[in-house]
Design an enzyme around this catalytic site. Structure first.
Site: not given
Ligand code: NAD
Length: 504
Positions: A178, A181, A231, A286
């Site tokens: 997944k 989006e 996140s 990240c």
């Molecule tokens: P996000 O948490 O908004 O989304 C990540 C995924 O979760 C997406 O596929 C999204 O559709 C899904 N999602 C969002 N809200 C959801 C919910 N309420 N319920 C279920 N699924 C949900 O993150 P983002 O904005 O796409 O990415 C940026 C974040 O990712 C930053 O915080 C960054 O630090 C982190 N990140 C961490 C690493 C790591 O290895 N630690 C690597 C890359 C990115």
């Protein structure tokens, strides 16, 4: 023209339709222009369950395929991917906003993990002890989990899906992705290339969607493990929900990576590192360095001056323009969020040295741009120090001495990456040993481990026991079976025993 993106289920592109998904769609932008370039279907629970059923039906045949043959599919996939890297990088850049060169790096980091996974036949080997008792041998084997799923963030739309699907598939599982989006096209193309490389239909599925789709993956008992990157609040939700439903989970969250600059460091090297790691990809990494911690006021004054010189030369523009250092943020909401943090920094009394707000690119006024921003004299109680901003904002938080710098990085709630610049081997060794962070760099800007080590943060940057890629990935995507086998010599009988067997 706005194109429609499809799911990829059971080896075919499946269009979103009002009948199937209730007509729910997301918009995919070109962040460089601000225009909507595609719509992505947001799957209904029904569609996700259909993908799980296809994956479940295909998985036993794939698990029964010998590991060397499975690895050969990965090899063919790499050849196809190599032939198409330029097109994929352009597509990735157009949906994410990172430069085309950086998009190539996003793909290449994924490729390196697939290369590692070609060693799956070796990595899946078990252990064997012969003669542990009379005629008794003990051995272990690694078996796939079945159907597993990954939920990935927008900021690495090739690398992170490849980090998950590579070991999952090589180990004999079926995988449902997944993806984010916000930039969903590259993962679909990757799945098509895998099919072309010989992966059986149903082993790799891409289902687009939001919480509705994710919640099915988290609760359906046919899905045995969840890999999540995104996140921290969502990582925590995914981890606890997956665990509550009896699934294995590894969930990686946000970051606030510090770079400690010691008084003896080569300050030009440190400033170059901070500029690249702080502003590259508009800070949407990240492993971005978002906090510089110079030790002592003299170091801080000199470092800040060098940062300002370099910031003035940075080129921000459309992601496909030549010579651009970084492009736009992913969407307008991200610009609003980061701009809000800059205001919070000002309100809290931090010293705004360079203000990136109000930045626009002529001819691309609707694009999601933000200029580089630098704060000095940031203190540990400010939100711009405590929280992840995820934009082109670097904060300088001065430390009086080495111990204070070490404490700042160690006590921050995130523990993804950290670095130190110094010429003093004693200080570097002490820092590496004592800092409470998962990935550490010495005189390097971004300490992302290579594919055959593992990647994972500590504290609120990572939930779960096993890291991504490297040997941990094969542990995560397999379960261990241990066999105790006895072949007594002909005619030897010991009779019934009523005590637990021991090695007495
Ligand atoms: P996000 O948490 O908004 O989304 C990540 C995924 O979760 C997406 O596929 C999204 O559709 C899904 N999602 C969002 N809200 C959801 C919910 N309420 N319920 C279920 N699924 C949900 O993150 P983002 O904005 O796409 O990415 C940026 C974040 O990712 C930053 O915080 C960054 O630090 C982190 N990140 C961490 C690493 C790591 O290895 N630690 C690597 C890359 C990115």
């Amino acid at each position: 023209m706005v194109r429609d993106i499809t799911h990829f289920i059971g080896g075919s592109g499946i269009p979103g339709s009002p009948e199937a998904n209730g007509g729910r769609w997301g918009e995919v932008f070109d962040p460089s222009t601000g225009a909507v370039q595609a719509r992505v279907p947001l799957a209904s629970a029904h569609e996700v369950r259909a993908a799980i059923a296809d994956a479940e039906a295909a998985q036993p045949g794939w698990a029964a395929t010998n590991p060397q043959k499975r690895a050969r599919v990965l090899m063919r996939f790499l050849e196809l991917l190599r032939d198409e890297t330029d097109e994929l990088a352009a597509l990735l850049s157009s949906e994410h906003g990172k430069t085309v060169d950086d998009a190539r790096g996003d793909i290449q980091r994924g490729v390196e993990v697939i290369e590692f996974c070609i060693g799956a036949p070796h990595l899946l080997k078990g252990e064997y002890s012969t003669g542990v008792g009379a005629g008794i041998d003990v051995y272990s084997m690694r078996q796939p989990l079945g159907v597993v799923a990954g939920i990935t963030p927008f900021n690495f739309p090739a690398m992170i899906p490849l980090w998950q699907m590579g070991p999952a598939i090589a180990a004999g599982n079926a995988f449902i992705l997944k993806p984010s989006e916000r930039d969903p096209s590259v993962p679909v193309r990757i799945a098509e290339l895998f099919l072309e490389a010989g992966l059986p239909a149903g082993i790799l599925n891409v289902v687009h969607g939001d919480k509705e789709a994710v919640d099915v993956l988290l609760t359906d008992e046919r899905v045995r493990a969840i890999g999540f990157v995104g996140s921290t609040p969502i990582a925590e939700y995914i981890y606890s929900t997956a665990n509550a439903h009896g699934k294995r989970a590894q969930c990686f969250g946000g970051a606030k990576n510090h770079l400690v600059v010691m008084p003896d460091a080569d300050l030009d090297q440190a400033a170059d590192a901070l500029i690249g790691a702080g502003y590259g990809s508009a800070g949407e990494r990240c492993m971005a360095i978002s906090v510089a911690v110079p030790v002592g006021d003299d170091t801080a004054d000199a470092l800040t001056a060098k940062l300002v010189e370099r910031i003035e030369k940075l080129k921000v523009g459309p992601s496909d323009a030549p010579g651009v250092d970084y492009g736009p943020l992913v969407n307008a909401a991200a610009v609003d969020r980061v701009t809000g943090y800059i205001q919070q920094g000002i309100d809290a009394g931090a010293d705004l040295v360079v203000d990136g707000r109000g930045f626009s690119v002529p001819g691309h006024e609707q694009g999601f741009y933000l200029g580089p921003t630098l704060f000095d004299r940031v203190t540990t109680d400010m939100s711009i120090y405590r929280e992840e901003i995820f934009g082109p904002v670097l904060v300088v938080a001065r430390a009086a001495d080495y111990e204070e710098a070490l404490r700042m990085a160690s006590e921050h709630e995130f523990g993804n990456g950290v670095g130190i610049f110094t010429r003093d081997g004693d200080a570097a060794r002490d820092f590496v040993a004592r800092v409470n962070v998962g990935m550490v760099g010495v005189n390097v800007p971004i300490p992302v481990p290579i594919a055959y080590f593992t990647f994972g943060g500590w504290k609120r940057s990572g939930f779960g026991d096993l890291n991504q890629h490297g040997a941990d990935a094969f542990r995560f995507y397999t379960k261990t079976k241990t066999v105790t086998s006895r072949w007594p010599a002909a005619g030897v009988r010991e009779g019934a025993s009523f005590v637990i067997p021991t090695m007495h």
